[in-house]
Design a protein around this motif. Structure first.
Motif, short mmCIF file in Angstrom:
data_model
loop_
_atom_site.label_atom_id
_atom_site.label_comp_id
_atom_site.label_asym_id
_atom_site.label_seq_id
_atom_site.Cartn_x
_atom_site.Cartn_y
_atom_site.Cartn_z
N TRP A 10 0.84 -1.20 0.00
CA TRP A 10 0.00 0.00 0.00
C TRP A 10 0.87 1.24 0.00
O TRP A 10 2.05 1.21 0.33
N GLN A 12 0.85 5.66 0.81
CA GLN A 12 0.17 6.68 1.59
C GLN A 12 0.46 8.06 1.04
O GLN A 12 1.28 8.21 0.14
N ASN A 21 -6.74 11.39 2.91
CA ASN A 21 -8.18 11.17 3.06
C ASN A 21 -8.37 10.23 4.24
O ASN A 21 -7.92 9.09 4.21
N ARG A 23 -10.73 8.52 5.20
CA ARG A 23 -11.46 7.28 4.91
C ARG A 23 -10.54 6.22 4.33
O ARG A 23 -10.86 5.03 4.34
N MET A 24 -9.38 6.63 3.81
CA MET A 24 -8.44 5.66 3.26
C MET A 24 -7.01 6.18 3.36
O MET A 24 -6.41 6.60 2.38
N GLU A 27 -3.60 3.33 0.82
CA GLU A 27 -4.25 2.89 -0.41
C GLU A 27 -3.52 1.68 -1.00
O GLU A 27 -2.31 1.75 -1.28
N ILE A 107 -6.29 -3.20 6.45
CA ILE A 107 -6.14 -2.28 5.32
C ILE A 107 -7.08 -2.68 4.17
O ILE A 107 -7.70 -1.83 3.53
N THR A 110 -10.53 -1.49 5.02
CA THR A 110 -10.64 -0.03 4.92
C THR A 110 -10.83 0.38 3.46
O THR A 110 -11.68 1.23 3.14
N ASN A 111 -10.05 -0.24 2.57
CA ASN A 111 -10.17 0.07 1.15
C ASN A 111 -11.52 -0.38 0.59
O ASN A 111 -12.15 0.31 -0.20
N ASP A 113 -14.29 -0.52 2.27
CA ASP A 113 -15.27 0.45 2.77
C ASP A 113 -15.23 1.75 1.96
O ASP A 113 -16.25 2.37 1.72
N TYR A 114 -14.03 2.15 1.59
CA TYR A 114 -13.90 3.37 0.81
C TYR A 114 -14.71 3.28 -0.49
O TYR A 114 -15.33 4.24 -0.92
N TYR A 115 -14.71 2.08 -1.09
CA TYR A 115 -15.45 1.88 -2.35
C TYR A 115 -16.86 1.33 -2.11
O TYR A 115 -17.51 0.90 -3.05
#
Ligand SMILES: [Zn+2]
Length: 317
Positions: A10, A12, A21, A23-24, A27, A107, A110-111, A113-115
């Motif tokens: 990932w 950052q 962001n 929310r994420m 990434e 992680i 989280t990703n 949830d972002y989408y």
């Protein structure tokens, strides 16, 4: 049943926390995995690069570790597309995830949830291969990096498979699991806490051969948690009976309490509760009960005295 051993890379935000962001913050840029059969043989491999949506420039530290750069990422595909393909690849049959450490599942979700992707089933069991390695080979159960475990188990590092690529790290994690081939693997599972239990009915109590784990519901604050009699009952890891107190619960660190009690059948048992913060800023608790001995009891009494003296000196100053 198959084991899906996966690993992520990932990126950052280069602009630091203020620019990221929330929310994420991390990434995902690569998903790699190996599929193992029940004897831990690799039967399939998965690898995909993800085209970043938020952080298109690699953070300098991450850039130095990776074996590729932004030009590779630009050729990747969007996360939601890759994720759906990955889950399809995992298969219709029963499988369980395995990762090196517990970060990757966090992680990944989280990703997701972002989408706004469909969440993983709860409760989610998985194998933390890093912790299993630590429990099997380190006296104190201390975790180490994947490379160290690979070297220690004399697993060959292939020239065309350097570390810090998701698919290669998943490959070596799979080989570590095979080299260990723990007979009692079925007992060494743990639960992912990204989607922690909200209510009493969702609480997770898992009985393992050598310990008991209780993941509690949410509380508004620590005080509310420690006033929950059911949660704070010191019980035997094996028979579940209430322990005769030897050392009552005390705050060992700012985020944990410990205690010791005695079961008439199974001897001394040590308890620990750790406070965790949920994503909606509530508190939940992970309580573990494990066997201990006289030495453990003495050490805990000493620790309690040490903390008491420290508090008294503070008061006098
Ligand atoms: Zn007992």
């Amino acid at each position: 049943m198959n084991y899906i051993i996966f690993d992520l890379e990932w990126n950052q935000c280069c602009g630091g926390r203020d620019m990221e962001n929330p929310r994420m913050p991390f990434e995902i840029i690569e998903i790699g995995a190996v599929k193992l059969d029940k004897k831990f043989n690799i039967i399939d491999t998965y690898s995909s690069i993800i085209k970043p949506k938020l952080y298109k420039k690699l953070q300098p530290h991450i850039k130095t570790i990776l074996n590729y750069d932004e030009s590779t990422l630009r050729k990747g595909r969007p996360f939601d597309m890759v994720y759906r393909e990955f889950i399809k690849w995992c298969g219709q049959d029963d499988y369980i995830f395995g990762t090196w450490g517990s970060m990757d599942l966090n992680i990944l979700q989280t990703n997701m949830d972002y989408y706004y992707l469909k969440p993983m089933p709860v409760p989610l069991k998985f194998y933390n291969v890093q912790q299993i390695y630590a429990d099997m080979y380190d006296e104190d159960g201390k975790i180490v990096k994947l490379k160290k475990a690979v070297e220690h188990l004399k697993i060959e590092v292939e020239e065309d498979k350097p570390f810090h690529s998701a698919v290669n790290d998943a490959y070596y994690t799979g080989l570590v699991l095979k080299a260990m081939s723990p007979r009692d693997l079925a007992d060494r599972y743990c639960y992912d806490i990204y989607n922690n239990p909200k209510d009493k009915k969702d609480e997770i109590i898992s009985h393992h051969k050598h310990y008991l784990e209780h993941i509690s519901r949410e509380y508004h604050c620590k005080e509310e948690a420690i006033s929950d009699i059911d949660l704070m009952a010191p019980i035997c890891y094996r028979c579940g009976k209430k322990l005769a107190p030897k050392v009552k619960w005390f705050a060992n660190t700012p985020n944990s309490y410990t205690c010791i009690g005695k079961c008439w059948h199974h001897g001394l048992v040590s308890g620990k509760i750790r406070f965790k913060q949920s994503r909606n800023n509530n508190i939940f608790v992970i309580k573990t009960m494990v066997p201990t001995d006289k030495k453990g009891l003495e050490a805990m009494k000493e620790r309690q005295d040490e903390l008491r003296i420290r508090r008294q000196t503070k008061r006098h100053n």
